[in-house]
Design an enzyme around this catalytic site. Structure first.
Site, PDB file in Angstrom:
ATOM      1  N   GLU A 189       0.797  -1.235   0.000  1.00  0.00           N
ATOM      2  CA  GLU A 189       0.000   0.000   0.000  1.00  0.00           C
ATOM      3  C   GLU A 189       0.824   1.277   0.000  1.00  0.00           C
ATOM      4  O   GLU A 189       0.759   2.063   0.954  1.00  0.00           O
ATOM      5  CB  GLU A 189      -0.925   0.019   1.223  1.00  0.00           C
ATOM      6  CG  GLU A 189      -1.960  -1.066   1.231  1.00  0.00           C
ATOM      7  CD  GLU A 189      -3.050  -0.823   2.288  1.00  0.00           C
ATOM      8  OE1 GLU A 189      -2.899   0.116   3.083  1.00  0.00           O
ATOM      9  OE2 GLU A 189      -4.030  -1.562   2.293  1.00  0.00           O
ATOM     10  N   GLU A 219      -6.016  -8.133   0.592  1.00  0.00           N
ATOM     11  CA  GLU A 219      -6.680  -7.789   1.861  1.00  0.00           C
ATOM     12  C   GLU A 219      -8.128  -7.421   1.582  1.00  0.00           C
ATOM     13  O   GLU A 219      -8.419  -6.684   0.634  1.00  0.00           O
ATOM     14  CB  GLU A 219      -6.028  -6.580   2.558  1.00  0.00           C
ATOM     15  CG  GLU A 219      -4.676  -6.826   3.175  1.00  0.00           C
ATOM     16  CD  GLU A 219      -4.106  -5.604   3.884  1.00  0.00           C
ATOM     17  OE1 GLU A 219      -4.889  -4.788   4.427  1.00  0.00           O
ATOM     18  OE2 GLU A 219      -2.874  -5.461   3.883  1.00  0.00           O
TER      19      GLU A 219
HETATM   20  C1  BGP Z   1      -4.345  -1.875   5.326  1.00  0.00           C
HETATM   21  C2  BGP Z   1      -3.023  -2.312   5.849  1.00  0.00           C
HETATM   22  C3  BGP Z   1      -3.095  -3.255   6.987  1.00  0.00           C
HETATM   23  C4  BGP Z   1      -4.288  -3.084   7.902  1.00  0.00           C
HETATM   24  C5  BGP Z   1      -5.573  -2.795   7.172  1.00  0.00           C
HETATM   25  C6  BGP Z   1      -6.728  -2.348   8.023  1.00  0.00           C
HETATM   26  O1  BGP Z   1      -4.228  -0.524   4.986  1.00  0.00           O
HETATM   27  O2  BGP Z   1      -2.226  -2.899   4.850  1.00  0.00           O
HETATM   28  O3  BGP Z   1      -1.854  -3.226   7.623  1.00  0.00           O
HETATM   29  O4  BGP Z   1      -4.024  -2.301   8.980  1.00  0.00           O
HETATM   30  O5  BGP Z   1      -5.418  -1.834   6.163  1.00  0.00           O
HETATM   31  O6  BGP Z   1      -6.663  -0.969   8.248  1.00  0.00           O
HETATM   32  P1  BGP Z   1      -6.836  -0.329   9.657  1.00  0.00           P
HETATM   33  O7  BGP Z   1      -5.881  -1.070  10.534  1.00  0.00           O
HETATM   34  O8  BGP Z   1      -6.464   1.103   9.516  1.00  0.00           O
HETATM   35  O9  BGP Z   1      -8.236  -0.504  10.037  1.00  0.00           O
END
Ligand code: BGP
Length: 474
Positions: free
Chosen positions: A161, A377
């Site tokens: 990301e 994800e």
């Molecule tokens: C993505 C990342 C993850 C994870 C996920 C959920 O951006 O790659 O590391 O954290 O999002 O986001 P958040 O933790 O901000 O809810």
């Protein structure tokens, strides 16, 4: 049951990231990273113990196998291998990853390994992080070391990301160094990340190793709030240039389209900020990497609905789960709104499964060089608590969310998107960078005190999905 046409060797995975899962940040010679001082200063939560993956990975990998999960996203902490970002190698860190990968293969859980998941070593960060082009060479040294050291890896991911880093570091200020509305730095970092990724791909291909290499993008599909208003249409294009298009162009096409450059320049001009620099030789790297890229990973959680806006920039991050507390208005871009009838999570993320289909089709139609897509994800953060009897957590909301999104993945596959795997964020509960420990995403509940794991209802549901290749209707 709804029958799914998943390809034969489809991966049903679970995702993790080193800093969010491992804990043990001071063990075995690990170096500090950008988050350490930041979190110490903020004082809201600590990266230790996280879900103690550093010590408990055997149990997590065994659980994954038991629940039909045949792939896992893990990241290597650069600072476990090179505590200072370069120079001396820490053998204990290297051994940890050898052991982790061995365990994955012994349980038939394919590791997809990310080199950088938001955790630059502190020294690199203090030297300018991704703004400093010299750090790109240090990243390449680290990448080269890993490519050589871990020949068993079949799937490499250069950077997780890049958009989250660039935008959150320099526009919304939710990642260290927490700068706001510095679009000029943001776009420079976007380009530098594209370049770092490209150089890592070109290096990997030159080394002639087995395995495939890709990048993971967070793609938030952006729509005009009112599709009939031209002001909203243009605002959505500007937001898309900031969040998605410059990265998609740079990494999947290997060049920035005139449209992207025009949109970026429009944002910079509206904010009276310096334009970003691209050297001619950078384009060669981008082009060569895009031609050799094996796959793109798509992280999809939510979409954005953007209105025309010309006022001052103002953003408020909802990091506590207090519904309705976030604001996003960016000068020279637009303002986030919520269309009627679209549900949101407690953290104000609009739930819009169709965005998954649209982004997969956009990649398929607009970036034809792309041979393979993985959903790297997808998931929903919920507030969850285990009761005294340790009853299975009934996370039907999560099941519902995953189900709706998987149906859109299926629809995209039917329409020609080459999707070969899907990873739930996250495999087990861990902490969230800007929200701490109460935003849980896991298929497995983690009691952070005892570090015990408890499969949630979604874990059983996911098992059935991976075994039957059909979406279970529970
Ligand atoms: C993505 C990342 C993850 C994870 C996920 C959920 O951006 O790659 O590391 O954290 O999002 O986001 P958040 O933790 O901000 O809810």
């Amino acid at each position: 049951m709804v029958e799914l046409n998943f390809p034969k060797n489809f991966y049903f995975g679970g995702a993790t990231a080193a800093y969010q899962a491992e804990g043990a940040t001071k063990e075995d010679g690990k170096g500090r990273v950008l988050w350490d001082s930041y979190l110490e200063k903020e004082g809201t939560f600590s990266p230790d113990p996280a879900c103690d993956f550093y010590h408990r990975y055997p149990e997590d990998i065994e659980l994954a196998h038991k629940f039909g999960i045949n792939a896992i996203r893990v990241s290597i902490a650069w600072s476990r291998i090179f505590p200072n970002g370069d120079g001396k190698v820490e053998k204990k860190g290297v051994n940890f990853y050898h052991e982790l990968f061995r365990k994955c293969f012994s349980e038939n859980v394919e590791p997809f390994v990310t080199l950088h998941h938001f955790d630059s070593p502190e020294k690199i960060y203090l030297d300018g992080d991704w703004l400093n082009p010299q750090n790109i060479s240090k990243f390449l040294d680290y990448a080269k070391f890993c490519f050589k050291e871990f020949p068993e890896i079949n799937y490499w991911i250069t950077i997780n990301e890049p958009t989250s880093m660039a935008v959150q570091q320099y526009v919304t200020g939710t990642f260290p160094p927490a700068q706001k509305y510095n679009f000029s730095r943001c776009f420079q970092v976007e380009h530098n990340l594209n370049l770092a990724h490209a150089k890592a791909v070109n290096l990997f291909k030159k080394m002639n190793l087995k395995g495939k290499i890709g990048i993971v993008h967070a793609l938030q599909t952006v729509y005009p709030f009112d599709p009939n208003k031209s002001g909203d249409q243009h605002a959505a294009e500007l937001q898309d240039a900031l969040d998605n298009k410059l990265f998609l162009d740079g990494t999947l096409a290997g060049e920035y389209s005139k449209k992207s450059i025009d949109l970026v320049n429009e944002i910079l001009t509206a904010n009276q900020q310096k334009h970003f620099e691209v050297r001619q030789e950078d384009y060669k790297e981008l082009q060569s990497a895009a031609n050799q890229l094996d796959f793109v990973g798509v992280n999809y959680y939510f979409s954005k609905f953007i209105k025309e806006y010309h006022g001052k920039s103002e953003t408020i991050h909802n990091g506590t789960g207090k519904k309705g507390s976030s604001i996003s208005r960016l000068r020279g871009i637009g303002e986030s709104g919520l269309r009627d009838g679209i549900a949101t999570t407690d953290w104000d993320w609009p739930i819009y499964p169709k965005g998954m289909y649209d982004i997969l089709m956009r990649i398929t139609n607009e970036y034809p060089k792309i041979k393979n897509i993985y959903i790297t994800e997808n998931g929903i953060g919920l507030k969850e608590e285990l009761d005294n009897k340790h009853t299975v957590i009934n996370d039907e909301k999560r099941i519902d969310y995953l189900k709706l999104h998987l149906k859109e993945v299926q629809r995209a596959i039917e329409d020609g998107a080459k999707v070969n795997g899907y990873f739930v964020w996250s495999l087990q509960d861990m902490f969230s960078w800007t929200n701490g420990y109460n935003k849980r995403y896991g298929l497995f509940y983690v009691d952070f005190k005892s570090q015990k794991r408890y499969p949630k209802k979604s874990a059983y549901w996911y098992k059935e999905l991976s075994e039957t290749k059909q979406i279970p209707e529970i």
